[in-house]
Design an enzyme around this catalytic site. Sequence first.
Site, short mmCIF file in Angstrom:
data_model
loop_
_atom_site.label_atom_id
_atom_site.label_comp_id
_atom_site.label_asym_id
_atom_site.label_seq_id
_atom_site.Cartn_x
_atom_site.Cartn_y
_atom_site.Cartn_z
N ARG A 48 0.84 -1.20 0.00
CA ARG A 48 0.00 0.00 0.00
C ARG A 48 0.88 1.25 0.00
O ARG A 48 0.56 2.26 -0.64
CB ARG A 48 -0.94 0.01 1.22
CG ARG A 48 -1.68 1.34 1.39
CD ARG A 48 -2.78 1.27 2.43
NE ARG A 48 -2.40 0.61 3.65
CZ ARG A 48 -1.68 1.16 4.63
NH1 ARG A 48 -1.22 2.39 4.51
NH2 ARG A 48 -1.40 0.47 5.72
N LYS A 197 -9.04 5.91 -19.50
CA LYS A 197 -9.37 6.40 -20.83
C LYS A 197 -8.17 6.31 -21.77
O LYS A 197 -7.67 5.22 -22.02
CB LYS A 197 -9.92 7.83 -20.72
CG LYS A 197 -10.97 8.03 -19.62
CD LYS A 197 -12.16 7.12 -19.74
CE LYS A 197 -13.34 7.52 -18.86
NZ LYS A 197 -13.12 7.49 -17.43
#
Length: 389
Positions: A48, A197
């Site tokens: 993390r 995207k």
Amino acid sequence: MTHHFDTKLLHQPSYIDKQTGAVNVPLHYSSTYHQQSIDEFGPYDYSRSGNPTRESLEATIADLENAHAGFAFASGMAAISSAFMLLSAGDHVLVSKDVYGGTYRMITEVLTRFNIDHSFIDMTDLDETARNVQPNTKVIYVETPSNPTLNITDIEGVAKVAKAHGCLTFVDNTFMTPLYQKPLDLGADVVLHSATKFLSGHSDVVAGLAAVKDPEVAARLKFIQNSFGSILGVQDSWLLLRGLKTLSVRLKQSSESASQIAQFLHHHPLVDEVYYPGFSFHAGYHIHQRQSTGAGAVLSFRLPGKKSAGVLVEAMNIPVFAVSLGAVESILSYPATMSHAAMPPAERESRGITSGLLRLSVGLEDADDLLADLRQALDKVAAYQTLTI
């Protein structure tokens, strides 16, 4: 040696593995890391906080955006939300009024719960932007070109307003990518991407990226990334790195096709309006020309109403009808119920997101095939309108 952008996409210092010579970044599937000493830890302790695969991606976006540091998140909204965590209770944020629906939802329904106020303004008007800065304004949030009406905001102008009032400037650079636009070079402080995207480009990854210019702001965002924990996983980091390598060739070809399609739609009698920053008569054309090097691969167009839009959607054969954009396949979307469903109808209408508005993200199909598909679909819209007269 300083390389051009296309070369940077393919040759990053971290791409070649130093131990094996492998030309692709290894996938480090490890949640934790062995430490040699009780007193001194190595560069990684828990994934993390840091992972070599994700770190390679973060270094890459930092280089491409000319940033001090980059950060990879589990989604574009995770990146945006984490950046907003730089704010504190009692702060105020100025936001482009025609912002992405998910950002609108985050600002209006989440930040308000933490006593963070907001104002939506027409950020294409610098005077209006300056007038609406309040004593407690800490961030000016820009989306340019905006989604889905492709309005253009002067990044450099807004950044000057922000600096004059001690604010940070955030810029959503999803539509342009660092290939066509570098907001940090224009004075912005934080650049945000839905990397799902164009950066990834293959409809197979959900990811968000942030790039930060100032070391102190970068340290604060790093702390938030580690504390909040919405990091990008190893596999998705690797896939995104692979997608980035073809960003330039993908986006350039898609943009060329988008220009042809925009011209066709502009001259079609059934299309009420086309939103595309490559038009010389676009209200923000000259600003966009100054701050960007391409018009991009996304355009929106308005038909007379929802019925006409529905006929066209059902008649189209090539684009997928779906949420999202920026993929190798063309994607046709209906913003009112997709990207901006989180906005109340009145808010959508006031921003030009009408019932007849469609957004087209142009992919890598042959432009002539896309044009032929649009032509036959619009013929069916014409036939439908004739029947209903």
